[in-house]
Design a protein around this motif. Structure first.
Motif, PDB file in Angstrom:
ATOM      1  N   ILE A  98       0.936  -1.218  -0.188  1.00 26.93           N
ATOM      2  CA  ILE A  98       0.072   0.026   0.101  1.00 26.93           C
ATOM      3  C   ILE A  98       0.735   1.274  -0.174  1.00 26.93           C
ATOM      4  O   ILE A  98       1.552   1.523   1.018  1.00 26.93           O
ATOM      5  CB  ILE A  98      -0.862  -0.026   1.313  1.00 26.93           C
ATOM      6  N   LEU A  99       0.850   2.017  -1.157  1.00 27.67           N
ATOM      7  CA  LEU A  99       1.813   3.347  -1.382  1.00 27.67           C
ATOM      8  C   LEU A  99       0.795   4.306  -1.704  1.00 27.67           C
ATOM      9  O   LEU A  99       0.088   4.417  -2.634  1.00 27.67           O
ATOM     10  CB  LEU A  99       2.665   3.052  -2.272  1.00 27.67           C
ATOM     11  N   ARG A 113      10.062   3.608  -4.442  1.00 29.41           N
ATOM     12  CA  ARG A 113       9.155   3.175  -3.745  1.00 29.41           C
ATOM     13  C   ARG A 113       8.310   1.989  -4.443  1.00 29.41           C
ATOM     14  O   ARG A 113       8.014   1.030  -3.717  1.00 29.41           O
ATOM     15  CB  ARG A 113       8.144   4.105  -3.108  1.00 29.41           C
ATOM     16  N   ILE A 114       7.903   2.312  -5.837  1.00 32.41           N
ATOM     17  CA  ILE A 114       7.254   1.278  -6.498  1.00 32.41           C
ATOM     18  C   ILE A 114       8.210  -0.013  -6.739  1.00 32.41           C
ATOM     19  O   ILE A 114       7.566  -1.174  -6.606  1.00 32.41           O
ATOM     20  CB  ILE A 114       6.867   1.914  -8.044  1.00 32.41           C
ATOM     21  N   ASP A 159       3.325  -9.323  -3.562  1.00 30.98           N
ATOM     22  CA  ASP A 159       2.473 -10.065  -4.508  1.00 30.98           C
ATOM     23  C   ASP A 159       1.838  -9.022  -5.540  1.00 30.98           C
ATOM     24  O   ASP A 159       1.243  -9.540  -6.466  1.00 30.98           O
ATOM     25  CB  ASP A 159       1.580 -11.058  -3.639  1.00 30.98           C
ATOM     26  N   ALA A 160       1.370  -8.040  -4.943  1.00 34.63           N
ATOM     27  CA  ALA A 160       0.713  -7.044  -5.781  1.00 34.63           C
ATOM     28  C   ALA A 160       0.926  -5.453  -5.063  1.00 34.63           C
ATOM     29  O   ALA A 160       1.283  -5.572  -3.860  1.00 34.63           O
ATOM     30  CB  ALA A 160      -0.780  -7.172  -5.793  1.00 34.63           C
ATOM     31  N   LEU A 161       0.705  -4.554  -5.731  1.00 34.61           N
ATOM     32  CA  LEU A 161       1.020  -3.289  -5.362  1.00 34.61           C
ATOM     33  C   LEU A 161      -0.298  -2.320  -5.609  1.00 34.61           C
ATOM     34  O   LEU A 161      -0.765  -2.413  -6.543  1.00 34.61           O
ATOM     35  CB  LEU A 161       2.334  -2.577  -5.916  1.00 34.61           C
ATOM     36  N   LYS A 187       0.447  -4.442 -15.416  1.00 31.37           N
ATOM     37  CA  LYS A 187       1.229  -5.619 -14.964  1.00 31.37           C
ATOM     38  C   LYS A 187       2.783  -5.321 -14.892  1.00 31.37           C
ATOM     39  O   LYS A 187       3.283  -4.693 -16.101  1.00 31.37           O
ATOM     40  CB  LYS A 187       1.047  -6.932 -15.890  1.00 31.37           C
ATOM     41  N   CYS A 188       3.613  -5.345 -13.953  1.00 28.83           N
ATOM     42  CA  CYS A 188       5.006  -4.772 -14.021  1.00 28.83           C
ATOM     43  C   CYS A 188       5.782  -5.760 -13.107  1.00 28.83           C
ATOM     44  O   CYS A 188       5.462  -6.166 -11.848  1.00 28.83           O
ATOM     45  CB  CYS A 188       4.906  -3.451 -13.149  1.00 28.83           C
ATOM     46  N   ALA A 189       6.764  -6.333 -13.727  1.00 23.42           N
ATOM     47  CA  ALA A 189       7.816  -7.242 -13.248  1.00 23.42           C
ATOM     48  C   ALA A 189       6.872  -8.203 -12.746  1.00 23.42           C
ATOM     49  O   ALA A 189       7.277  -9.235 -11.698  1.00 23.42           O
ATOM     50  CB  ALA A 189       8.431  -6.555 -11.847  1.00 23.42           C
ATOM     51  N   GLY A 190       5.856  -8.593 -13.594  1.00 21.51           N
ATOM     52  CA  GLY A 190       5.174  -9.893 -13.146  1.00 21.51           C
ATOM     53  C   GLY A 190       4.206  -9.860 -12.185  1.00 21.51           C
ATOM     54  O   GLY A 190       3.492 -10.667 -11.924  1.00 21.51           O
ATOM     55  N   LYS A 191       3.905  -8.676 -11.616  1.00 21.38           N
ATOM     56  CA  LYS A 191       3.212  -8.275 -10.601  1.00 21.38           C
ATOM     57  C   LYS A 191       1.746  -7.497 -10.980  1.00 21.38           C
ATOM     58  O   LYS A 191       2.017  -6.552 -11.817  1.00 21.38           O
ATOM     59  CB  LYS A 191       3.687  -7.781  -9.499  1.00 21.38           C
ATOM     60  N   PRO A 192       0.663  -7.636 -10.381  1.00 25.77           N
ATOM     61  CA  PRO A 192      -0.447  -6.660 -10.543  1.00 25.77           C
ATOM     62  C   PRO A 192      -0.147  -5.593  -9.948  1.00 25.77           C
ATOM     63  O   PRO A 192       0.091  -5.459  -8.750  1.00 25.77           O
ATOM     64  CB  PRO A 192      -1.546  -7.468  -9.972  1.00 25.77           C
TER      65      PRO A 192
END
Length: 411
Positions: A187-188, A241-242, A249-251, A293-298
């Motif tokens: 959570i950012l 931060r991202i 697992d997700a951001l 989808k970034c670096a394989g993550k949602p």
């Protein structure tokens, strides 16, 4: 710009593919009293027949139904049975036994008559029970194994454990169910104007409420929220931060996704090689919502105004969290209610209006509340749902049936 159903379907499609690529999460055994909201990785089966014995459903008298073919019969009372106790003999013709709810009828008894339809008669030291009604075999008795036979699957793998499921698991002795590990969701929040909730804001600053609401939404949906703080409106720090969040697992980000000079999220994601599936959805509030989808993550970039953040989480992040938890995405729980006040909405978007649904008239009636737009959490706190005005019909009259999205935990 996608409709919200199309955007939701896109999230489910992409996150399902991500989940397949990564494989199922690891499993763990968790104490039952700590497993609320978790998703079962292994089925829970009946360890014996349920009920494990013929069970009385009423307080009354265990009888032979053949003794009560006619009203007005009188039977001799020969004892009583409480729940958890056994009766040591078989009842014969002309006899009855007082029985409590949940107890096992004695051998020879095939019915239970409710105590309300009887009266006690004493004569010569013998207690007799007078019955005002007839009885049928099986009356007020749940037969052994009629709920479940030994070995039957009671909770399938993929089921989410709520309070009913916890009760059932405990009943069959599953005190450490095997569950999928919870997905860890970063959570950012973003924005130079955002400060820690414990700090005293300046005249033009706001406290960070989004991180708390998003963490609560994640935790209540079965995920583990990882708070990453607040990123300033500076591309280098936001990127750092991202990248930290992409280890999870997700951001989920809040803020920085509109078209302003300091809305940097989409550009930083593109710089990181993200595949952006949508960056606008035809809804209000919440139009500038990003899914990538970034670096394989949602990755979800949600608008910074808190009502927008909350709505877009329920529409788009929640189904992704379900899939990452090892189960299927739950359907959007739209209800129907009668409209309590006329509506005239514009533009042609799907509107999610803070509202209250009540049943004071015997039917569900929903009325939107007065609010000052997507930053008005004060108004939202007095609601229990969102009134859903689809873009295909923007004008509504009192009494028409309309869609309602319950606010999780409030209705």
């Amino acid at each position: 710009m996608l409709s919200f159903p199309d955007a939701r379907r896109k999230v489910i499609e992409v996150v399902t593919a991500i989940s397949r690529e990564r494989g199922k999460p690891s499993t763990e055994h968790v104490a039952l009293n700590a497993s609320l909201g978790r998703v079962l990785a292994a089925a829970v089966n009946a360890d014996r027949d349920y009920p494990p014995f013929n069970r009385s459903t009423r307080d009354g008298y265990a009888v032979r139904a053949s003794d009560l073919r006619e009203t007005g019969a009188t039977l001799q009372l020969i004892g009583e049975i409480a729940a958890g106790q056994a009766f040591g003999r078989t009842i014969q013709a002309g006899e009855c036994v007082q029985i409590m709810t949940g107890a096992a009828p004695p051998d020879g008894a095939d019915a239970v008559e409710m105590i309300e339809y009887t009266r006690v008669e004493q004569s010569g030291g013998v207690t007799r029970i007078h019955f005002d009604r007839t009885a049928k075999a099986g009356q007020n008795i749940v037969p052994r194994g009629s709920e479940a036979r030994i070995g039957k699957t009671l909770l399938r793998a993929g089921a989410r454990l709520g309070y009913v499921e916890l009760s059932l698991a405990a009943q069959v002795g599953c005190v450490r169910p095997e569950v999928w590990e919870r997905p860890r969701i970063g959570i950012l929040s973003t924005g130079d104007e955002v400060i820690n909730a414990a700090e005293t804001p300046g005249p033009l600053q706001i406290r960070n409420g989004n991180s708390f609401s998003l963490a609560a939404q994640v935790e209540s949906a079965g995920g583990e929220a990882v708070l990453l703080g607040n990123a300033p409106d500076e591309a280098g720090e936001l990127k750092r931060r991202i990248e930290e969040g992409l280890k999870l697992d997700a951001l989920v980000l809040s803020g920085g996704v509109s078209a302003g000079k300091y809305d940097l999220v989409e550009g930083v994601l593109a710089e990181l090689g993200a595949e952006i599936h949508f960056d606008r959805v035809a809804i209000r509030p919440g139009q500038p919502a990003v899914f990538a989808k970034c670096a394989g993550k949602p990755v979800f970039g949600l608008p910074g105004n808190p009502v927008s953040t909350m709505v877009t989480f329920e529409l788009f992040v929640l189904p992704a969290l379900d899939i990452l938890s090892g189960t299927e995405a739950r359907p959007l729980p739209l209800l129907r209610a009668k409209l309590g006040a006329q509506l005239r909405e514009k533009p042609a978007l799907a509107h999610f209006l803070p509202a209250r649904i009540e049943w004071t008239s015997g039917e569900p009636v929903v009325t939107s509340v007065r609010w000052q737009g997507s930053g008005d959490v004060v108004a939202l706190a007095d609601t229990n749902c969102f009134l859903v005005v689809h873009e295909s019909k923007l004008d509504w009259e009192v009494g028409e049936w309309i869609d309602v999205l319950p606010r999780r935990g409030a209705l």
